[in-house]
Enzyme design. Structure first.
Site, PDB file in Angstrom:
ATOM      1  N   GLY A  88       0.794  -1.218   0.000  1.00 54.91           N
ATOM      2  CA  GLY A  88       0.000   0.000   0.000  1.00 54.91           C
ATOM      3  C   GLY A  88       0.824   1.265   0.000  1.00 54.91           C
ATOM      4  O   GLY A  88       0.313   2.333   0.337  1.00 54.91           O
ATOM      5  N   GLU A 114      -4.031  -3.438   5.613  1.00 52.15           N
ATOM      6  CA  GLU A 114      -5.246  -3.153   4.828  1.00 52.15           C
ATOM      7  C   GLU A 114      -5.010  -3.386   3.348  1.00 52.15           C
ATOM      8  O   GLU A 114      -5.923  -3.794   2.615  1.00 52.15           O
ATOM      9  CB  GLU A 114      -5.707  -1.713   5.087  1.00 52.15           C
ATOM     10  CG  GLU A 114      -5.066  -0.626   4.259  1.00 52.15           C
ATOM     11  CD  GLU A 114      -3.600  -0.387   4.591  1.00 52.15           C
ATOM     12  OE1 GLU A 114      -2.907   0.250   3.779  1.00 52.15           O
ATOM     13  OE2 GLU A 114      -3.159  -0.823   5.670  1.00 52.15           O
ATOM     14  N   ASP A 115      -3.769  -3.158   2.880  1.00 51.08           N
ATOM     15  CA  ASP A 115      -3.480  -3.337   1.461  1.00 51.08           C
ATOM     16  C   ASP A 115      -3.637  -4.800   1.038  1.00 51.08           C
ATOM     17  O   ASP A 115      -4.138  -5.091  -0.048  1.00 51.08           O
ATOM     18  CB  ASP A 115      -2.078  -2.827   1.133  1.00 51.08           C
ATOM     19  CG  ASP A 115      -1.028  -3.316   2.132  1.00 51.08           C
ATOM     20  OD1 ASP A 115      -1.379  -4.034   3.086  1.00 51.08           O
ATOM     21  OD2 ASP A 115       0.150  -2.955   1.963  1.00 51.08           O
ATOM     22  N   PHE A 116      -3.212  -5.719   1.911  1.00 51.97           N
ATOM     23  CA  PHE A 116      -3.329  -7.149   1.588  1.00 51.97           C
ATOM     24  C   PHE A 116      -4.787  -7.577   1.455  1.00 51.97           C
ATOM     25  O   PHE A 116      -5.176  -8.203   0.466  1.00 51.97           O
ATOM     26  CB  PHE A 116      -2.637  -7.975   2.670  1.00 51.97           C
ATOM     27  CG  PHE A 116      -2.874  -9.458   2.550  1.00 51.97           C
ATOM     28  CD1 PHE A 116      -2.131 -10.227   1.677  1.00 51.97           C
ATOM     29  CD2 PHE A 116      -3.861 -10.085   3.305  1.00 51.97           C
ATOM     30  CE1 PHE A 116      -2.361 -11.593   1.547  1.00 51.97           C
ATOM     31  CE2 PHE A 116      -4.099 -11.444   3.197  1.00 51.97           C
ATOM     32  CZ  PHE A 116      -3.343 -12.198   2.306  1.00 51.97           C
TER      33      PHE A 116
END
Length: 463
Positions: free
Chosen positions: A272, A297-299
């Site tokens: 991210g 959160e990016d995953f």
């Protein structure tokens, strides 16, 4: 789930581990070890191994153990082949696709509007330079949403100064976060996410310096309807000192060697740090604030889009991290945090496979494997393995740099050695307390699956 083992089984398992360790440390074919008695230097080793085998005779015979070791050797050989392919793919991709902007991307009139969201906190040495690079982007339809949690944040003053310097840029300073979101960066960005003007959103952290052509390239690559996200390979700009060399080597070799091949074969792999995403598609999977319950959160956001069948693209320009690494320990702590997040999200590959994408563990294991299968000299093999790995890493670093590397040979070698030794320490430290994540002034507890709970907060931010 806890499994109870009797004392006898524990002792037997310990002896088996010692037996395998002995075979690895003195890598001779099992038949030679059992029957050799001419060499006085290995007499003690032979006696120990034979005695261990006798203890296991009632559980596993010699033939079965040979098959087990043979399978283990071919597993190591497979890992070695995979790493060779990852090197080849990453180097070829960098030379053929990185830093190359398509002619189509230069047609500015056909590009859609973009909202840039930048989460900010405190004052980094290069913060003004990084922010100003976004104010200077030559793009027809663009808005900047710069997010801080408090007007007293030093970053807010930098933003206000740049807004005065570039009055023609559509820039907005957004103060405050959204309560109930445990991830501090998502908490910071949530108000801006609800106020964007355009469907294309570029999320770029404060450490990223924007190059003039990067946004045009990403917008061009996101045009197909089945592409939800375009992301940059994390890289590191030139900095002085050993810590800067370690960051440069890590993000110029270890990161692209894994990051690029995973994306080339179509796996879900992104960070991210800097990415362009379609808001409409992100809203379909819950929107950005929804993923604030995870530290990674990016995953989870990318996985949700990937599971719906959307594709990702790599930008031609790497993400330029323009920040000073305070010390080797700050680099180590950051990598430990990433490693522990992976352990809770991708437990099996992180525990059992990740060590074997690093030079020294793979070299030691594959040295035994090639000796067991082909009777190669393990010490000569390990030496050649390390030399070839260093040269391949340097070639990959030059390709990521798109030119000569601004490190002397001595600086590169010292940075390379420290990086690869640190990776072993980072892996082991991550295993000790895998649920314990320290990020800035906060301490989190992350359970299996990535669910996060804040356990200690020494900051002034209200989550």
């Amino acid at each position: 789930m806890l499994v109870y083992w009797s004392r006898k089984r524990v002792l037997l398992a310990s002896e088996l581990c010692l037996l395998i360790l002995g075979l690895v440390c003195y890598p001779r074919p099992l038949q030679d070890v059992l029957h050799s008695g001419a060499d006085d230097n290995v007499a003690t080793t032979n006696i120990t191994l034979v005695q261990s085998l006798q203890d296991f005779k009632m559980y596993i015979d010699e033939v079965t153990l040979n098959w087990v070791l043979l399978v283990l050797a071919y597993v190591g050989l497979t890992m070695w082949i995979v790493n060779v392919l990852m090197f080849v793919i990453s180097i070829i991709y960098c030379k053929c696709y990185m830093h190359i902007i398509s002619e189509k991307a230069n047609v500015l009139g056909e590009l859609h509007g973009v909202s840039i969201i930048k989460p900010l906190m405190d004052l980094d040495p290069y913060l003004q330079e990084n922010l100003e690079s976004h104010f200077q982007l030559k793009y027809p339809k663009l808005e900047l949403l710069l997010c801080v949690h408090s007007e007293e944040d030093p970053a807010a003053r930098v933003v206000q100064q740049l807004m005065i310097k570039y009055p023609h840029v559509d820039a907005t300073l957004i103060v405050g976060g959204k309560t109930g979101i445990v991830n501090p960066m998502v908490n910071n960005m949530a108000p801006a996410f609800s106020k964007v003007k355009y469907d294309l959103i570029w999320i770029s952290t404060s450490r990223i310096k924007a190059l003039p052509e990067v946004l045009i390239d990403m917008v061009d690559k996101i045009q197909p309807t089945n592409v939800a996200l375009v992301h940059q390979v994390p890289y590191y700009m030139d900095q002085l000192g050993l810590a800067g060399s370690i960051d440069k080597v890590y993000f110029g070799t270890v990161m692209p060697r894994n990051y690029i091949p995973f994306n080339v074969v179509g796996l879900c792999c992104m960070t991210g740090m800097s990415y362009l995403i379609k808001k409409q598609l992100l809203d379909e999977v819950g929107g950005l604030p929804y993923y604030g319950k995870y530290l990674a959160e990016d995953f989870f956001m990318s996985k949700a889009l990937y599971d719906k069948g959307y594709q990702f693209r790599l930008a031609a320009i790497p993400a330029q991290q323009n920040v000073i690494t305070k010390s080797v320990f700050s680099f180590k702590d950051r990598m430990v945090r990433w490693n522990r997040l992976r352990l809770n999200m991708l437990t099996f590959p992180s525990v059992f496979l990740e060590p074997f994408v690093y030079c020294f563990p793979l070299g030691a294991f594959s040295a035994w494997c090639f000796h067991f299968i082909f009777d190669w000299n393990p010490y000569m093999y390990f030496t050649i393995h390390v030399l070839v790995w260093v040269l391949s890493d340097y070639t990959l670093l030059k390709a990521m740099q798109n030119g000569s590397v601004h490190l002397s040979k001595c600086e590169f070698l010292s940075g390379w050695l420290c990086t690869n030794l640190l990776l072993l320490w980072i892996y082991l430290e991550g295993l000790v307390r895998p649920n314990h994540i320290v990020w800035g002034n906060r301490t989190y507890r992350v359970t299996y699956g990535g669910h996060t709970k804040l356990v200690k907060d020494r900051s002034r931010m209200e989550l």
